[in-house]
Design an enzyme around this catalytic site. Structure first.
Site, PDB file in Angstrom:
ATOM      1  N   GLU A   1      -3.610 -24.515  27.302  1.00  0.00           N
ATOM      2  CA  GLU A   1      -2.835 -25.354  28.221  1.00  0.00           C
ATOM      3  C   GLU A   1      -1.741 -24.518  28.895  1.00  0.00           C
ATOM      4  OE1 GLU A   1      -0.203 -28.245  26.258  1.00  0.00           O
ATOM      5  OE2 GLU A   1       1.142 -27.583  27.839  1.00  0.00           O
ATOM      6  N   HIS A   2      -1.011 -23.740  28.100  1.00  0.00           N
ATOM      7  CA  HIS A   2       0.052 -22.901  28.669  1.00  0.00           C
ATOM      8  C   HIS A   2      -0.502 -21.920  29.698  1.00  0.00           C
ATOM      9  CE1 HIS A   2       3.972 -23.107  26.302  1.00  0.00           C
ATOM     10  NE2 HIS A   2       3.286 -24.151  25.904  1.00  0.00           N
TER      11      HIS A   2
ATOM     12  N   HIS B   1      -3.669 -25.765  22.731  1.00  0.00           N
ATOM     13  CA  HIS B   1      -2.304 -25.741  23.252  1.00  0.00           C
ATOM     14  C   HIS B   1      -1.995 -24.433  23.980  1.00  0.00           C
ATOM     15  CE1 HIS B   1       2.048 -24.845  22.622  1.00  0.00           C
ATOM     16  NE2 HIS B   1       2.149 -26.021  23.213  1.00  0.00           N
TER      17      HIS B   1
ATOM     18  N   GLU C   1       8.473 -22.383  20.736  1.00  0.00           N
ATOM     19  CA  GLU C   1       8.124 -23.808  20.754  1.00  0.00           C
ATOM     20  C   GLU C   1       7.789 -24.277  19.330  1.00  0.00           C
ATOM     21  OE1 GLU C   1       4.980 -24.757  23.478  1.00  0.00           O
ATOM     22  OE2 GLU C   1       5.251 -26.910  23.236  1.00  0.00           O
TER      23      GLU C   1
END
Lengths: 399, 417
Positions: free
Chosen positions: B70-71, B67, B143
């Site tokens: 991905e950012h 994740h 998040e």
């Protein structure tokens, strides 16, 4: 009667809709919100949900949806039926008949709705109202609207309130239903390939024009902080926009908070790393913009300051060509996507009809294209901060 | 190239595996202006332990790396963020990470090829620095905080914890504030070099395209990479049976939520099994079922149950979720129904009609099509199999699955109050 056909190609399904529209009204909002809930329980031909759902499944997975919505100062009762278009159906199905049955031919006992259904749905609405706080994002936005529009129609919660429920029974609810069927504005839409027009099976003696003027709004200058057990605070800021062309306000809103290139996203999230979400949305029919972001409780002052700085920057004309152009691109790209969804097509045309604008999608897009940076800066000077609402938890002490 | 045609729904799918190992799936759609592309690597939150194919060394990475990566993929050396660049083109661009893949995507009506240039450029050009990796930590921390307040997410993670003892599906996809503190640019590069290799990637494209042409366009944008062996992933051994019967979390919500789960250890054709489970759920617990009506009338359910079947190469389970003032009572009723009922001929036929309608409706929108083919492809399934196989499902097979997966299996429940 407003019944329209929207022809589309390439969809596997057809979508039919019936909308009953009345002005929002504090006395009737709760009882009205109960009507769709009771109608979907049973009709004369299909007296219970079991029969209704079996029928929908037999139609190769047709779906029926209904609910209440708030559109500007109107309350809208919405009914939708979606089913496969004829090409993909082994046998033809009559979706329009079934939708009409559900809206106009309810199950009636002793001159009222079925008592059991009414009592159960009263209980359900009560639980929906009481569970509002479970969805923190929606709740904080609703609360900001309530505070900002206190005493005005738009401040009314679309499901109404628990106290009103007690007075409602199967008889007066049925009376209200008959009144709505007679007096509400009715819009019907058929969207798809080879779709038939929806003809309303009732006589409407009184063709009243349901219309409400935009209610005057006074700036509230409120700052509300509401504590709750949340690990992330929700900050909502309501802005009032002047009565200028909506295309201009739309571009203003998108430069401010409409996507990843917007001022809010770039400054609150990317530069200050204060939030994961930061943006704004424009309620065209009420001339308001809501800024929304989720932040640590301790960062409240910092976030408000950064947001106010963005509003100031826009007033002073600090808008880059990139910010301006990408905002327009984003709006146009979204408008271009409307014909790709039957539900969005129906929503677009319904909104246009309800507000008597009847603007074609291509004209709407042309209006956006015409907006200049000067228009935005000009408008920015008259945008007013109205209400700051903050749903917050305890300040976390970093270990 | 493999071409799969379906007359019934009038759709054709083109599947090509390139020399470098990458798979491209094209689903052309006429009559639409919208175009959609999704490019994915089989690298998700559960892939935290693997053998680097170039060095043959075992690597363990902190939770949440897929994740985090991905950012950071949108970062470029010239300081321009690719996500914002794509959005400025009017593209609806995004990315997401699941437990078994990471995907980059956009939908649009105009500027498709400009978007494809950018997408394929940034995915093939990682640029991580100590500073840009550090900057992201606060955003991802927020998040994670947002997920912590999400009752639906807590419900799911706890259900996974009940079903699985060791399988990393029970971990938070984004990791924890503690685990992401250990992520550095070196970790990101190591994962990038291993998992963002064409042999480990799939692309799906839907819209008004000619298959051969668009595949050529994609090929022209691919950079040469050295051949790589398949990545060996190391997953903890998962014992048979469930981990714990129930888990409750208190989040102060008004309407309690529940999720009932059945761990699936059967060796079946997963598409057929999925269809059979959908028929079972619809017949026994769907809106047209007796049980649902009873629960609704007693005020125990307000909205229909949300039942689903999830499977990948490392896990499979059937889930039944809903909201109720009394989740335990609903649970008892559901268990009782599953124990005592069989699927009747009438329910079976009706459910099949409904599921057929649902499957056809999936083809309304190119975005939906792209996502569906992608997530199925990650599991080595071609989505068209569903429409092909539904006619072959027999009532005997459905009742067999009902017995093996539900009647003779232990269930779990996760509750959030």
């Amino acid at each position: 009667m407003n019944n329209s056909v929207i022809s589309t190609e390439g969809f596997k399904t057809n979508l039919y809709a019936i909308f009953l529209t009345v002005p929002l009204n504090k006395k009737e909002v709760t009882i009205n919100s109960l009507i769709p809930a009771v109608l979907r329980r049973g009709t004369e031909k299909y007296p219970n949900q079991l029969e209704i759902n079996k029928k929908l499944e037999e139609m190769y997975g047709a779906s029926f949806n209904c609910g209440v919505d708030k559109m500007g100062d109107y309350q809208v009762l919405k009914f939708y039926m979606e089913n496969l278009s004829n090409k993909y159906l082994p046998e033809k199905q009559n979706a329009v008949e079934f939708l009409k049955e559900l809206v106009f031919n309810p199950l009636i006992e002793n001159d009222g709705f079925k008592k059991e259904y009414v009592e159960q749905e009263k209980e359900n609405i009560k639980r929906i109202i009481e569970s509002r706080k479970d969805n923190k994002s929606q709740y904080s936005l609703d609360r900001c609207i309530e505070e900002m529009f206190e005493g005005e129609m738009y401040g009314i919660y679309k499901f109404g309130n628990v106290d009103d429920l007690e007075k409602i029974n199967e008889k007066n609810l049925y009376e209200q239903y008959k009144k709505i069927i007679k007096e509400a504005r009715i819009d019907c839409f058929s969207c798809g390939e080879e779709v038939e027009k929806i003809e309303i099976p009732i006589e409407r003696s009184k063709q009243e024009q349901v219309k409400c003027e935009l209610q005057e709004h006074n700036i509230k200058n409120k700052e509300i902080k509401e504590p709750m057990d949340v690990s992330q605070g929700k900050l909502i800021i309501g802005l009032v926009t002047p009565d200028k062309p909506k295309s201009v306000v739309s571009v203003y809103n998108t430069v401010l908070g409409g996507g990843a290139n917007s001022k809010l996203f770039q400054n609150v999230r990317e530069k200050a790393s204060l939030a994961y979400t930061a943006g704004s949305s424009y309620v065209r029919r009420k001339n308001v913009i809501f800024i929304k972001t989720g932040i640590e409780t301790a960062n409240y002052d910092k976030a408000v300051e950064i947001i106010k700085q963005q509003l100031e920057d826009m007033k002073n004309g600090n808008i880059t060509d990139d910010e301006f152009n990408s905002a327009k691109q984003l709006i146009i790209a979204n408008l271009n996507l409307i014909p790709e969804s039957q539900e969005d097509l129906i929503s677009y045309y319904f909104d246009q009809k309800l507000y008597d604008e009847n603007l074609k999608l291509e004209d709407y897009i042309a209006n956006i294209e015409k907006v200049t940076k000067e228009d935005i800066i000009d408008l920015a000077k008259d945008v007013k901060l109205d209400t700051i609402y903050f749903l917050h938890g305890q300040e976390r002490s970093e270990a | 190239m493999k071409i799969i045609k379906n007359q019934k729904i009038n759709e054709t799918v083109y599947i090509e595996t390139l020399e470098n190992g990458m798979k491209i799936i094209v689903i052309p759609k006429k009559n639409t202006k919208k175009k959609y592309v999704i490019w994915s690597t089989k690298f998700g939150s559960i892939d935290n332990n693997f053998i680097d194919p170039t060095t043959n060394k075992e690597i363990k990475v902190p939770d949440g790396v897929a994740h985090y990566l991905e950012h950071k993929m949108f970062e470029n050396e010239n300081g321009v963020d690719s996500l914002y660049k794509m959005m400025a083109l009017g593209l609806d661009a995004n990315a997401y990470t699941t437990n078994d893949h990471t995907a980059y995507l956009f939908g649009c009506t105009d500027n498709f090829y400009e978007g494809l240039d950018e997408l394929m450029d940034f995915v093939q050009h990682p640029y991580f620095t100590d500073e840009n990796v550090e900057k992201e930590r606060g955003i991802i921390g927020q998040e994670i905080g947002r997920y912590d307040d999400e009752p639906g997410w807590k419900l799911y993670v706890n259900a996974m914890d009940c079903l699985y003892k060791n399988n990393p599906i029970k971990l938070d996809i984004a990791g924890t504030v503690e685990s992401i503190a250990k992520i550095t640019k070196e970790v990101l590069y190591s994962c990038y070099n291993t998992f963002y290799h064409p042999t480990n990637m799939v692309m799906c494209i839907s819209g008004n395209f000619e298959a051969e042409k668009i595949i050529e366009e994609v090929k022209n944008r691919l950079l040469p990479r050295e051949k790589m062996e398949e990545i060996k992933r190391i997953y903890p051994i998962e014992p048979k049976g469930i981990n714990k019967k129930e888990k409750e979390a208190n989040m102060g919500i008004n309407m309690p939520m529940f999720m009932i789960g059945y761990k699936d250890e059967l060796e079946e054709d997963k598409v057929k099994e999925d269809l059979a489970i959908q028929i079972i759920f619809n017949s026994l617990l769907g809106k047209s079922s007796k049980v649902y009506q009873e629960l609704y009338n007693e005020g125990l359910l307000q909205t229909s149950l949300d039942s689903s079947y999830e499977y990948s190469k490392t896990y499979a389970h059937a889930l039944i979720a809903g909201e109720s003032t009394n989740p335990k009572k609903v649970y008892e009723k559901i268990k009782e129904t599953i124990a005592n009922e069989e699927i009747s001929k009438e329910d079976f036929e009706r459910s099949k009609k409904k599921i057929y309608g649902d499957l056809v409706s999936e083809y309304n929108d190119v975005e939906n099509i792209g996502r569906m083919y992608l997530s199925d492809a990650i599991k080595d399934v071609n989505s068209m199999e569903y429409i092909d196989k539904i006619d072959d499902i027999s009532i005997e097979y459905v009742n067999e699955i009902l017995r093996k997966l539900f009647k003779e299996n232990e269930s779990i429940i996760s509750i959030v109050k």
